[in-house]
Design a protein around this motif. Structure first.
Motif, mmCIF file in Angstrom:
data_model
loop_
_atom_site.group_PDB
_atom_site.id
_atom_site.type_symbol
_atom_site.label_atom_id
_atom_site.label_comp_id
_atom_site.label_asym_id
_atom_site.label_seq_id
_atom_site.Cartn_x
_atom_site.Cartn_y
_atom_site.Cartn_z
ATOM 1 N N MET A 176 11.418 5.531 0.253
ATOM 2 C CA MET A 176 11.222 6.888 0.780
ATOM 3 C C MET A 176 12.555 7.619 0.849
ATOM 4 O O MET A 176 12.664 8.791 0.461
ATOM 5 C CB MET A 176 10.597 6.819 2.178
ATOM 6 C CG MET A 176 9.131 6.462 2.163
ATOM 7 S SD MET A 176 8.575 5.785 3.730
ATOM 8 C CE MET A 176 8.251 7.247 4.644
ATOM 9 N N ALA A 185 0.810 -1.199 0.000
ATOM 10 C CA ALA A 185 0.000 0.000 0.000
ATOM 11 C C ALA A 185 0.848 1.256 0.000
ATOM 12 O O ALA A 185 0.435 2.284 -0.488
ATOM 13 C CB ALA A 185 -0.903 -0.002 1.217
ATOM 14 N N GLU A 186 2.037 1.165 0.541
ATOM 15 C CA GLU A 186 2.818 2.377 0.772
ATOM 16 C C GLU A 186 4.231 2.171 0.242
ATOM 17 O O GLU A 186 4.673 1.054 0.062
ATOM 18 C CB GLU A 186 2.900 2.631 2.281
ATOM 19 C CG GLU A 186 1.577 2.898 2.939
ATOM 20 C CD GLU A 186 1.098 4.297 2.704
ATOM 21 O OE1 GLU A 186 1.928 5.152 2.364
ATOM 22 O OE2 GLU A 186 -0.101 4.533 2.840
ATOM 23 N N PRO A 187 4.959 3.273 0.011
ATOM 24 C CA PRO A 187 6.368 3.115 -0.333
ATOM 25 C C PRO A 187 7.122 2.482 0.830
ATOM 26 O O PRO A 187 6.731 2.641 1.984
ATOM 27 C CB PRO A 187 6.831 4.552 -0.571
ATOM 28 C CG PRO A 187 5.854 5.403 0.143
ATOM 29 C CD PRO A 187 4.555 4.682 0.087
ATOM 30 N N THR A 188 8.207 1.769 0.526
ATOM 31 C CA THR A 188 8.993 1.180 1.610
ATOM 32 C C THR A 188 9.949 2.238 2.164
ATOM 33 O O THR A 188 10.151 3.286 1.553
ATOM 34 C CB THR A 188 9.821 0.001 1.097
ATOM 35 O OG1 THR A 188 10.716 0.494 0.106
ATOM 36 C CG2 THR A 188 8.947 -1.061 0.486
ATOM 37 N N SER A 189 10.540 1.936 3.311
ATOM 38 C CA SER A 189 11.460 2.892 3.938
ATOM 39 C C SER A 189 12.591 3.239 2.981
ATOM 40 O O SER A 189 12.978 4.401 2.867
ATOM 41 C CB SER A 189 12.047 2.289 5.209
ATOM 42 O OG SER A 189 11.032 2.044 6.129
#
Lengths: 340, 324
Positions: B20, B13-17
């Motif tokens: 980022m 769902a989101e970019p990974t660390s």
């Protein structure tokens, strides 16, 4: 914390206009034995008995429908909802069943509502377009639109139960199977499974005999040679299978073939706080994780850890790839008194 | 088919660390473009030695901690680039190296490296340099006459007065607003080009590499305080313009305040954190000695962030109460 759920990245799913493909059994299997159909105004106990006789399993939670209905009859749900939407972006089996025969799903829902004494019934659909289609069909059951955010089911339930109401979900396939059992005396012998993922060339919704090996279902969608991961159940909360001779059950909603394994690298928590926004049960996963990491956890800070519904929205949203759902389970076990 | 076991989720769902951090790195590299075009390759060498020092220090720290060489995340490069961009271009090349070493070896590694550092390492490194070598940190060359700086050697130059220093002396900066937007004024290497910094902020927000609460509250409080208490005799809006565009305020807001690791966990906590950093920065500008102190403000807010988290917990009733 207001739960927001997760907006999962969209995947190319199965085109719904293709309908449901039937997978024929290779060896001659005798047709399932039918029993006497129900009368038009059969009472609740007869409907529950028919559900038990037909061996219907609710695909949304894997529970036998007869048992579920009798339990609901004791509790008396105010609202009974048929789940005609899919939560994860790869699956579309519930939507395909609804597209194919909405009338049957509605008939099954009416029977189930009569069996457990629900005052109100609704069809939960995936989008506004589907709701418009449903109005066009004039089935006499109002629609409710489930959101796009994962886990749509739990979020919708929270929304509907906000004012103290009681609601329960039934799977669309279970409703259709109940209608079949009541009208024709047919047991539930088939289930609709989505086969999708980037490892298949022809994603498909197929109707298969319960008990068919996963391999045959996968073969129907023309898998690539280099499929590394085969997952059943859900793309977010499902599990991988390595043995493809395992059978398809009534609760198998999808088989997902992927060419790449998800990245396994873990980073430390970067304190973005996204897991707490995503959790539909009001757990604060980062707090639970921090407490467990600290070595001397304070069980008072495991907020609602026992309420975890296992949807793994927190795992899907965590940028560091931490298995927060497992941490929350550990915390819940600790809270109960056992060692997690 | 050679199947493997893997843990769900199989959709994200989101970019990974790491992605980022890569987005932040890209944004920081974009800030190097204009200075490189204008002054030759010295900005690149400065950024290069700074990142290299951070990498070497990171490997050293890893050797001491785990006995392995591997560097798992690109956070050291973010620290190095931010430090290089906060220095004046005419500073000797050892200055970013020294502050990079301090940032990684003192402010980051002892606490457990990326994800566990209580202070923003770049802010700590810049604060270290500003305290030890204020003369080098706050002496800028005059960019009004175009010339190229040597790539490696120390350079002789005509000093210019930065807008932040002019404001500190209570005078109105004699700089065209357009020059401030493109960074054509005396000041740190990467913080002047307000337009590029703004574009980077939009990139970070829309790619979800940074949260919006802290930077927005930081800039809002800075603007509000600048309007209410102007340091020079001018209209509130002019004061806001000069305060926001001078020094490293905008850059600090976008790249230092938005760092999620030393910030509070909760969204409202992040807002309070940003507002606190903004108020601290404006206080430093009014009463402090240094002409700019975004890094000091960020460090102060970093130190306060556990307290902010606890305060939010208490207000929400998440503490000292058994939950079902």
């Amino acid at each position: 914390m207001i739960p927001h759920g997760v907006r999962l990245e969209p995947r190319k799913g199965v085109p719904l206009k293709n309908g449901i493909v039937r997978l024929p059994g290779p060896e001659p299997v005798s047709a399932p034995q039918t029993f006497a159909p129900l009368k038009k105004n059969a009472g609740p106990s007869r409907i529950i008995a028919a559900a038990e006789k037909a061996g219907i399993v609710d695909e949304s939670d894997g529970m036998p429908l007869g048992k579920k209905l009798s339990r609901l009859a004791r509790r008396g749900p105010g609202l009974l909802i048929a789940r005609c939407f899919d939560e994860d972006p790869c699956t579309s089996s519930a939507r395909a069943v609804f597209r194919e025969d909405a009338e049957k799903v509605a008939a099954g829902l009416k029977l189930a509502a009569r069996a457990c004494g629900a005052e109100e019934k609704r069809l939960a659909v995936a989008s506004r377009g589907e709701a418009r289609r449903l109005r066009g069909l004039r089935l006499g059951i109002p629609a409710v639109v489930a959101g796009r955010r994962y886990p749509a089911g739990i979020l919708l339930m929270r929304k509907l139960c906000r004012n103290g109401g009681r609601a329960a979900f039934l799977g669309a396939q279970a409703c259709a199977a109940l209608a079949d059992a009541a009208r024709e005396g047919k047991p539930q012998s088939e289930t609709v499974v989505t086969v999708a993922g980037d490892g298949v060339r022809r994603p498909v919704n197929c109707r298969v005999r319960i008990g068919t090996p996963v391999e045959k279902v996968l073969r129907l969608a023309k898998p690539e040679e280099d499929v590394r991961i085969a997952a059943v159940g859900s793309a977010v909360a499902g599990r991988t299978v390595r043995d493809l001779s395992l059978p398809v059950t009534a609760a198998t909603r999808c088989v997902i073939a992927l060419r790449d394994a998800p990245p396994e690298r873990r980073y430390p928590c970067i304190r973005c706080g996204r897991c707490a926004r995503a959790c539909p049960a009001g757990v604060i996963p980062w707090l639970v994780y921090r407490e467990l990491e600290s070595g001397d956890p304070d069980p008072l800070l495991f907020f609602h850890a026992g309420d975890c519904a296992g949807c793994r929205a927190c795992n899907a949203v965590c940028p560091s790839g931490i298995d927060l759902a497992a941490e929350v389970r550990r915390a819940a076990a600790r809270k109960e008194g056992g060692e997690g | 088919m050679n199947l493997r076991n893997a843990a769900p989720p199989f959709v994200r769902a989101e970019p990974t660390s790491a992605s980022m951090l890569r987005t932040v790195l890209f944004a920081l590299c974009a800030l190097l473009v204009i200075p490189t075009v204008r002054y030759g390759i010295r900005p690149l060498t400065m950024a290069g030695v700074s990142v290299l020092t951070c990498l070497v220090c990171e490997i050293l720290a890893n050797l001491l901690r785990t006995g392995g060489f591997s560097v798992t995340d690109p956070s050291f490069a973010v620290t190095g680039l931010v430090l290089a961009l906060l220095m004046p271009l005419n500073a000797p090349l050892w200055l970013p190296c020294a502050s990079g070493a301090f940032a990684v070896l003192v402010a980051k590694a002892p606490f457990g490296s990326f994800g566990r550092n209580p202070f923003n390492p770049a802010a700590a490194g810049a604060a270290f340099a500003a305290l030890c070598w204020p003369g080098l940190m706050f002496t800028y060359f005059d960019p009004s006459e175009p010339f190229r700086l040597p790539a490696f050697a120390d350079c002789t130059f005509r000093t210019g007065v930065s807008a932040a220093a002019t404001l500190k002396n209570g005078l109105k900066p004699d700089i065209l607003p357009l020059d401030m937007l493109w960074g054509e004024a005396a000041g740190p290497l990467g913080t002047g080009a307000a337009l590029v910094v703004g574009a980077c902020a939009l990139l970070l927000l829309f790619s979800r590499a940074a949260h919006w609460q802290a930077p927005v509250c930081f800039l809002a409080v800075c603007a509000l305080l600048a309007a209410l208490f102007p340091r020079i005799a001018c209209s509130p809006l002019t004061s806001v313009k000069y305060e926001l565009l001078s020094g490293s305020l905008l850059f600090g807001g976008v790249f230092l305040v938005s760092d999620p690791v030393p910030a509070p966990y909760t969204a409202s906590g992040k807002g309070i954190y940003g507002a606190f950093a903004g108020a601290a920065l404006m206080a430093f500008r009014h009463f402090g000695v240094c002409e700019q102190g975004a890094w000091f403000a960020v460090l102060l807010a970093n130190a306060a962030s556990p307290l902010i988290d606890r305060a939010v917990f208490r207000v929400r009733g998440w503490e000292e109460k058994p939950h079902g």
